[in-house]
Motif scaffolding. Structure first.
Motif, PDB file in Angstrom:
ATOM      1  N   LEU A 197      67.930  66.532  65.947  1.00  0.00           N
ATOM      2  CA  LEU A 197      67.444  66.683  64.575  1.00  0.00           C
ATOM      3  C   LEU A 197      68.599  66.738  63.586  1.00  0.00           C
ATOM      4  CD1 LEU A 197      64.598  69.327  65.097  1.00  0.00           C
ATOM      5  CD2 LEU A 197      64.314  66.895  64.589  1.00  0.00           C
ATOM      6  N   VAL A 198      68.447  65.990  62.492  1.00  0.00           N
ATOM      7  CA  VAL A 198      69.442  65.954  61.423  1.00  0.00           C
ATOM      8  C   VAL A 198      68.793  66.474  60.150  1.00  0.00           C
ATOM      9  CG1 VAL A 198      70.714  64.041  62.461  1.00  0.00           C
ATOM     10  CG2 VAL A 198      68.843  63.557  60.870  1.00  0.00           C
ATOM     11  N   PRO A 199      69.592  66.839  59.129  1.00  0.00           N
ATOM     12  CA  PRO A 199      69.016  67.416  57.908  1.00  0.00           C
ATOM     13  C   PRO A 199      67.922  66.570  57.282  1.00  0.00           C
ATOM     14  CG  PRO A 199      71.382  67.737  57.906  1.00  0.00           C
ATOM     15  CD  PRO A 199      71.073  66.885  59.098  1.00  0.00           C
ATOM     16  N   GLU A 200      68.034  65.222  57.323  1.00  0.00           N
ATOM     17  CA  GLU A 200      66.992  64.385  56.721  1.00  0.00           C
ATOM     18  C   GLU A 200      65.665  64.552  57.456  1.00  0.00           C
ATOM     19  OE1 GLU A 200      70.022  63.431  57.474  1.00  0.00           O
ATOM     20  OE2 GLU A 200      70.829  63.231  55.428  1.00  0.00           O
ATOM     21  N   GLN A 201      65.719  64.688  58.774  1.00  0.00           N
ATOM     22  CA  GLN A 201      64.487  64.907  59.533  1.00  0.00           C
ATOM     23  C   GLN A 201      63.932  66.311  59.275  1.00  0.00           C
ATOM     24  OE1 GLN A 201      66.163  64.091  63.351  1.00  0.00           O
ATOM     25  NE2 GLN A 201      65.709  61.885  63.287  1.00  0.00           N
ATOM     26  N   ILE A 202      64.823  67.282  59.130  1.00  0.00           N
ATOM     27  CA  ILE A 202      64.377  68.641  58.788  1.00  0.00           C
ATOM     28  C   ILE A 202      63.677  68.624  57.433  1.00  0.00           C
ATOM     29  CG2 ILE A 202      65.152  70.977  58.243  1.00  0.00           C
ATOM     30  CD1 ILE A 202      65.327  70.422  61.182  1.00  0.00           C
ATOM     31  N   ASP A 203      64.211  67.859  56.474  1.00  0.00           N
ATOM     32  CA  ASP A 203      63.555  67.721  55.168  1.00  0.00           C
ATOM     33  C   ASP A 203      62.123  67.246  55.339  1.00  0.00           C
ATOM     34  OD1 ASP A 203      65.717  68.573  53.716  1.00  0.00           O
ATOM     35  OD2 ASP A 203      66.489  66.563  53.319  1.00  0.00           O
ATOM     36  N   GLY A 204      61.932  66.181  56.152  1.00  0.00           N
ATOM     37  CA  GLY A 204      60.592  65.638  56.363  1.00  0.00           C
ATOM     38  C   GLY A 204      59.671  66.638  57.024  1.00  0.00           C
ATOM     39  N   LEU A 205      60.160  67.373  58.010  1.00  0.00           N
ATOM     40  CA  LEU A 205      59.334  68.369  58.698  1.00  0.00           C
ATOM     41  C   LEU A 205      58.956  69.521  57.761  1.00  0.00           C
ATOM     42  CD1 LEU A 205      61.256  68.438  62.093  1.00  0.00           C
ATOM     43  CD2 LEU A 205      58.917  67.616  61.737  1.00  0.00           C
ATOM     44  N   LEU A 206      59.879  69.937  56.897  1.00  0.00           N
ATOM     45  CA  LEU A 206      59.560  70.996  55.938  1.00  0.00           C
ATOM     46  C   LEU A 206      58.535  70.517  54.913  1.00  0.00           C
ATOM     47  CD1 LEU A 206      63.116  72.536  55.344  1.00  0.00           C
ATOM     48  CD2 LEU A 206      61.169  73.634  56.465  1.00  0.00           C
ATOM     49  N   GLN A 207      58.647  69.243  54.488  1.00  0.00           N
ATOM     50  CA  GLN A 207      57.627  68.697  53.591  1.00  0.00           C
ATOM     51  C   GLN A 207      56.267  68.666  54.287  1.00  0.00           C
ATOM     52  OE1 GLN A 207      58.841  64.945  51.774  1.00  0.00           O
ATOM     53  NE2 GLN A 207      60.982  65.598  51.844  1.00  0.00           N
ATOM     54  N   GLY A 208      56.279  68.352  55.589  1.00  0.00           N
ATOM     55  CA  GLY A 208      55.039  68.377  56.345  1.00  0.00           C
ATOM     56  C   GLY A 208      54.449  69.769  56.401  1.00  0.00           C
ATOM     57  N   THR A 209      55.286  70.777  56.558  1.00  0.00           N
ATOM     58  CA  THR A 209      54.811  72.170  56.562  1.00  0.00           C
ATOM     59  C   THR A 209      54.118  72.502  55.246  1.00  0.00           C
ATOM     60  OG1 THR A 209      56.633  72.793  58.022  1.00  0.00           O
ATOM     61  CG2 THR A 209      55.550  74.555  56.821  1.00  0.00           C
ATOM     62  N   ASP A 210      54.727  72.072  54.128  1.00  0.00           N
ATOM     63  CA  ASP A 210      54.114  72.330  52.820  1.00  0.00           C
ATOM     64  C   ASP A 210      52.760  71.646  52.696  1.00  0.00           C
ATOM     65  OD1 ASP A 210      56.339  73.804  52.147  1.00  0.00           O
ATOM     66  OD2 ASP A 210      57.325  72.163  51.085  1.00  0.00           O
ATOM     67  N   LEU A 211      52.658  70.388  53.182  1.00  0.00           N
ATOM     68  CA  LEU A 211      51.385  69.669  53.094  1.00  0.00           C
ATOM     69  C   LEU A 211      50.314  70.326  53.947  1.00  0.00           C
ATOM     70  CD1 LEU A 211      52.306  65.859  53.022  1.00  0.00           C
ATOM     71  CD2 LEU A 211      51.607  67.344  51.158  1.00  0.00           C
ATOM     72  N   LEU A 212      50.691  70.819  55.117  1.00  0.00           N
ATOM     73  CA  LEU A 212      49.707  71.480  55.983  1.00  0.00           C
ATOM     74  C   LEU A 212      49.162  72.749  55.338  1.00  0.00           C
ATOM     75  CD1 LEU A 212      51.402  71.010  59.470  1.00  0.00           C
ATOM     76  CD2 LEU A 212      49.299  69.941  58.645  1.00  0.00           C
ATOM     77  N   ARG A 213      49.978  73.408  54.530  1.00  0.00           N
ATOM     78  CA  ARG A 213      49.470  74.559  53.772  1.00  0.00           C
ATOM     79  C   ARG A 213      48.449  74.110  52.742  1.00  0.00           C
ATOM     80  NH1 ARG A 213      55.056  76.802  53.477  1.00  0.00           N
ATOM     81  NH2 ARG A 213      55.102  78.859  54.492  1.00  0.00           N
ATOM     82  N   ARG A 214      48.675  72.940  52.150  1.00  0.00           N
ATOM     83  CA  ARG A 214      47.873  72.520  50.995  1.00  0.00           C
ATOM     84  C   ARG A 214      46.621  71.730  51.350  1.00  0.00           C
ATOM     85  NH1 ARG A 214      51.786  69.147  47.543  1.00  0.00           N
ATOM     86  NH2 ARG A 214      49.889  68.928  46.271  1.00  0.00           N
TER      87      ARG A 214
END
Length: 753
Positions: A86-103
Motif C-alpha cells: 500500500l502506498v499513500p495514493e491507495q490509502i487516499d482512495g481507501l479513506l475516501q471509500g470509508t467516507d462514502l460508506l458512512r454516507r
C-alpha cells in the motif's frame, strides 16, 4: 446498544451504527498502514471491517455501499496476501471509500453520495489494483458482477477483529439512555446534598460544647456536695442536691448515647453523600477519546493537502473528563492541530535538509493533575521565528521598534494570543483569517482554564492547556470583601500575597507595587464589586494577582478565607448576566459565596482604570496602624506557668494576653486579634487539643500559629498535639526561658511588626 434498542431499530439504523463503528476501525487502521504497509494485524482488521460493511450494505439493499466496500476489500486482500504494498495514493482512495460508506446510509438524501461519485471511486480503486497486480485486477473486475446471492451468506453485523466487541449479555454492560437534563439535575441535587450535610458539623460542635458544660456542672455539684458534708444543711436540701446529681448523671448518660449515635450517623452520612456526589459526577464523565475521533485522520489529510507528511500520536486518550468540558474542547483542539500542521511542520524537503525525518509528528498528551485536565500538544516542527514575530509586531503597529527590541521572548509570544494577530500575510483555507490563538484562549478562559506556549527554535513548539475536569465543581480561593465571601477560581490566579503599605507607590494617579521586575497596578476589590469600603486589621494588604495576557493586576481584598472546592450553583436565569459574577455556591458552614467571573472582571478593571477614579487600597484603621507589637495569647490553667510565660514574653516586647482554660481562650480568640497561641493540653472545660481542633476548623483563625507547652513529653503525646494542628510542641520538663523565646521568634519573628 441495549436489546430493546436493537429490537426497535430499523435495518437502516443498524447499518448506520455498523458503518460508524467500522469506519473508525478503517480510519485508525489505514493511518497505521500508511506508515507500516505490512502490519498484519491492521491489514486483517481493515479487511474484515470492509467485508462486514459489504455484507451489511447488501442486507439493507445499499448497492452503492456494496460496490465501494467490495473494491476496498479486494485492494486490502491483495495487500494482505503480499501481492502489493500500500502506498499513500491507495490509502487516499481507501479513506475516501470509508467516507462514502458512512454516507451511503445517510438519513438525509441530500447527504448521500451521488451515483457518479460512487462509480468514480470504485473505478479508481479497481485501477489502482489493476496497476499493481494486472492479472488480479482483471479477475476482480469480473467478480464484481457476480450474483448478489453469493454474498447473502455473510453475516450482516459481523464485528471487526479488534476494536469493536459485543458486550456480554449478563446485564452488567447495559447502557441506558438518560437525558442530559436529568443527569444535570441529579448532579445538582447530589452536590447540594453534600454541601447541606456538611452543615451538620456545627451541630456536632455544639453538642460537644454541651457535653463539656454538663461535665463542668457535674464537677460543680460534686464540689458543692463535698462542701455541704458535715454542715448543718437541712436534710431536705441535701436530698434535693443528691436528686440533682442523679438527674444530671442520667442526662449525661443519655447525652453520651445520643452523641455516639449522632457521631456514627454523621460519619456514615458524610461518606454516603460524598459517594452519591462522586457517582453522579462520574456519570457525566467521558474519555477524552470521544473528542479525538477522526483527529488523526484530519491531521493526515490536512498535511497531504499542504504537501506535508504528518501523523498524530495520542497518549492518555482514556483520561476521563466532564462531557460539557469535552464538547467545548473540540473547537480549541481542532484549531491548535490545524495550526501545528500549517505553521509548525515544515515541508518534507526542508525537514530532510535540517536532518529530520520526512514525516512530521504531533504528540497530544493528556493527564490529570490537581483536579485539572492537562493537555500538551507538541510538534517537532520549526518552532516560532521570534525575529520574524518581532518584525510583524512593529509592522502592524502593536509596538514601536524601540519597545519591540526590548521585549523578551515570552513577551513576544504573548502577541500571538492577541485578537486579529497573525504571522500570515495572506488568507488561506487553513490560516490567516485573524481568528487564531485569541479564540482558543477565550474559549479556555470560559472553561476557567488557561493556555500557554513554549517553543524550541528549529525543534518545535508545545501548547499546554489546563481546564477543570468538570464545570460542576471549581477549586477556588475564597476571600472576604466588605464582610462578604467571594471566590476566585484558582485557574485564573497568578499568585496570592501580602504587601505592606510602605511598598505601595503612586504613579500617574494609580497605586502600584513592585513585583519581580515590574510594577503591578492595585485595585480595591470593594470598588470593583461596588461594595462598601472594608478595613483590615491584618499585617499587610492581602492581594490576589490575576493576569490578562501580559497585563498583571493586584486585587486588594480584606482577608483570605482559604482554598475551597465549591459545588457550582447557577444563578437564577431571571437575574440575567450579573456583572463580575459567574455563579454561586455554599461554604461548609452553609453560608453563601459568589464565584467571580474573572473574564468579566478584566472588563471592569479596564473601565475603572480608564475612569481615573481609583480608591486607595492601603488605608487601614487607626487601631491597626498603632498595633505594631505582636500579640500572643497564653492559655494555661496553672497560674504559675501562665505568669512565667507572660513575663518572659513581655520582657521581649510582645503584647501578651492570658486565659485560664480552653473555653476562656476560645472566646478570646474569637473576640480579639492575636499573632500566636501558646496553650497547655490538660485543662478543664476545654482541653488544648479541642482548642486547636476548633481553631483549625475556623475559616478566620485556621492560619494562626500555635505552640503547645505541656508536661506530657512522650512521643505519642507530641504526635497527638501536632496532628491536631499545632505548629510547635515544647515539653515543660525540658522547658527553659530561651527555648520558649526562640520558638516564638521562629514562629512569628521579633515582637515589633
Amino acid at each position: 446498544m441495549t436489546p430493546d434498542q436493537m429490537r426497535d431499530a430499523s435495518l437502516l439504523e443498524l447499518y448506520r451504527m455498523e458503518a460508524d463503528a467500522q469506519a473508525q476501525v478503517l480510519d485508525s487502521g489505514l493511518l497505521v498502514l500508511e506508515r507500516e504497509p505490512n502490519h498484519a494485524g491492521q491489514l486483517e482488521a481493515c479487511m474484515r471491517a470492509a467485508h462486514s460493511l459489504k455484507g451489511a450494505a447488501r442486507i439493507v439493499g445499499l448497492e452503492d455501499g456494496v460496490k465501494v466496500a467490495h473494491a476496498m476489500e479486494d485492494l486490502l486482500v491483495a495487500a494482505q496476501e503480499g501481492l502489493l504494498r500500500l502506498v499513500p495514493e491507495q490509502i487516499d482512495g481507501l479513506l475516501q471509500g470509508t467516507d462514502l460508506l458512512r454516507r451511503v446510509g445517510a438519513q438525509v438524501v441530500a447527504d448521500a453520495p451521488s451515483a457518479e461519485r460512487v462509480e468514480q471511486l470504485v473505478s479508481l480503486l479497481q485501477q489502482q489494483l489493476a496497476a499493481a497486480v494486472p492479472a488480479l485486477g482483471l479477475a476482480v473486475s469480473a467478480s464484481a458482477d457476480e450474483p448478489a446471492a453469493q454474498g447473502t451468506q455473510m453475516p450482516a453485523l459481523e464485528a471487526s477483529a479488534e476494536p469493536v466487541e459485543e458486550p456480554l449479555d449478563d446485564g452488567r454492560g447495559r447502557v441506558l439512555r438518560v437525558s442530559s437534563e436529568r443527569l444535570d439535575h441529579l448532579l445538582d441535587m447530589s452536590g447540594k446534598a453534600l454541601v447541606e450535610f456538611q452543615r451538620i458539623q456545627p451541630l456536632a460542635d455544639s453538642l460537644q460544647r454541651f457535653k463539656r458544660q454538663q461535665s463542668s456542672l457535674r464537677r460543680t455539684l460534686d464540689t458543692l456536695r463535698d462542701v455541704t458534708l458535715g454542715s448543718s444543711l437541712e436534710p431536705q436540701a441535701l436530698a434535693l442536691l443528691e436528686e440533682s446529681r442523679a438527674q444530671l448523671n442520667e442526662c449525661q448518660q443519655l447525652l453520651q448515647e445520643h452523641f455516639e449515635a449522632f457521631d456514627t450517623f454523621a460519619w456514615e452520612g458524610g461518606l454516603r453523600s460524598r459517594s452519591l456526589y462522586d457517582a453522579a459526577l462520574s456519570s457525566r464523565m467521558r474519555p477524552l477519546a470521544d473528542v479525538l475521533v477522526g483527529r488523526a485522520r484530519m491531521v493526515r489529510d490536512l498535511g497531504r493537502s499542504l504537501g506535508k507528511q504528518v501523523r498524530l500520536d495520542i497518549e492518555g486518550e482514556a483520561t476521563q473528563v466532564d462531557r460539557d468540558v469535552l464538547e467545548r474542547l473540540d473547537a480549541p483542539l481542532t484549531h491548535l492541530l490545524r495550526n501545528a500542521v500549517d505553521h509548525g511542520i515544515e515541508p518534507p524537503e526542508l525537514r530532510v535538509r535540517r536532518g529530520k525525518e520526512q514525516e512530521g509528528r504531533l504528540l497530544l498528551r493528556a493527564r490529570h493533575r490537581a483536579g485539572m485536565l492537562v493537555l500538551e500538544l507538541s510538534d517537532d516542527g520549526a518552532g516560532v521565528d521570534v525575529e520574524r514575530l518581532r518584525e510583524v509586531v512593529v509592522t502592524r503597529k502593536f509596538a514601536s521598534a524601540e519597545t519591540a527590541a526590548r521585549l523578551s521572548e515570552d513577551e513576544l509570544l504573548a502577541f500571538l494570543f492577541l485578537p486579529g494577530f497573525s504571522l500570515r500575510d495572506q488568507v488561506t483555507e487553513v490560516s490567516g483569517r485573524g481568528v487564531g490563538l485569541d479564540a482558543v484562549q477565550h474559549e479556555l478562559r470560559q472553561l476557567r482554564g488557561s493556555v500557554s506556549l513554549t517553543h524550541r527554535r528549529g525543534e518545535g513548539s508545545t501548547f499546554i492547556l489546563q481546564v477543570p475536569l468538570t464545570l460542576s465543581v471549581v477549586r477556588s480561593l475564597v476571600v472576604e470583601v466588605a464582610g462578604e465571601a467571594y471566590a476566585f477560581p484558582l485557574a485564573h490566579i497568578e499568585q496570592m500575597l501580602r504587601v505592606s503599605a510602605e511598598d505601595v507607590v503612586q504613579l500617574e494617579g494609580r497605586q502600584h507595587f513592585w513585583h519581580g521586575d515590574r510594577h503591578v497596578s492595585l485595585i480595591a476589590a470593594s470598588q470593583l464589586l461596588q461594595r462598601p469600603e472594608g478595613r483590615t486589621e491584618e499585617a499587610g494588604i492581602p492581594l490576589v494577582l490575576i493576569r490578562e495576557r501580559d497585563n498583571l493586576y493586584g486585587i486588594a481584598v480584606e482577608r483570605f478565607v482559604g482554598e475551597r472546592t465549591l459545588v457550582v450553583m447557577p444563578l437564577d436565569a431571571r437575574l440575567g448576566k450579573v456583572r463580575d459574577v459567574a455563579a454561586g455556591a455554599l461554604l461548609d458552614d452553609g453560608s453563601p459565596v459568589l464565584i467571580l467571573d474573572v473574564e468579566d472582571l478584566f472588563s471592569s478593571i479596564s473601565k475603572l482604570l480608564g475612569s481615573g477614579h481609583l480608591e486607595r487600597v492601603d488605608r487601614r484603621s487607626q487601631g491597626a496602624q498603632e498595633a505594631t507589637r505582636k500579640r500572643v495569647l497564653v492559655v494555661d490553667d496553672s497560674l504559675t506557668v501562665r505568669e512565667l510565660e507572660r513575663k518572659l514574653l513581655l520582657s521581649r516586647g510582645y503584647d501578651v494576653a492570658v486565659a485560664v482554660d480552653g473555653m476562656d481562650g476560645w472566646n478570646a480568640l474569637r473576640d480579639e486579634h492575636f499573632d500566636l497561641l501558646i496553650t497547655d493540653i490538660d485543662m478543664p472545660r476545654m482541653d488544648g487539643i479541642e482548642l486547636v481542633t476548633l481553631l483549625r476548623r475556623d475559616s478566620r483563625l485556621r492560619t494562626l500559629p500555635v505552640m503547645v507547652v505541656s508536661y506530657k513529653d512522650r512521643e505519642e503525646d507530641r504526635r497527638r498535639g501536632l496532628d491536631a494542628g499545632a505548629d510547635y510542641y515544647l515539653a515543660k520538663a525540658s522547658f527553659h526561658d530561651e527555648a520558649l523565646l526562640d520558638a516564638v521568634q521562629v514562629l512569628i519573628g521579633e515582637a515589633q511588626g
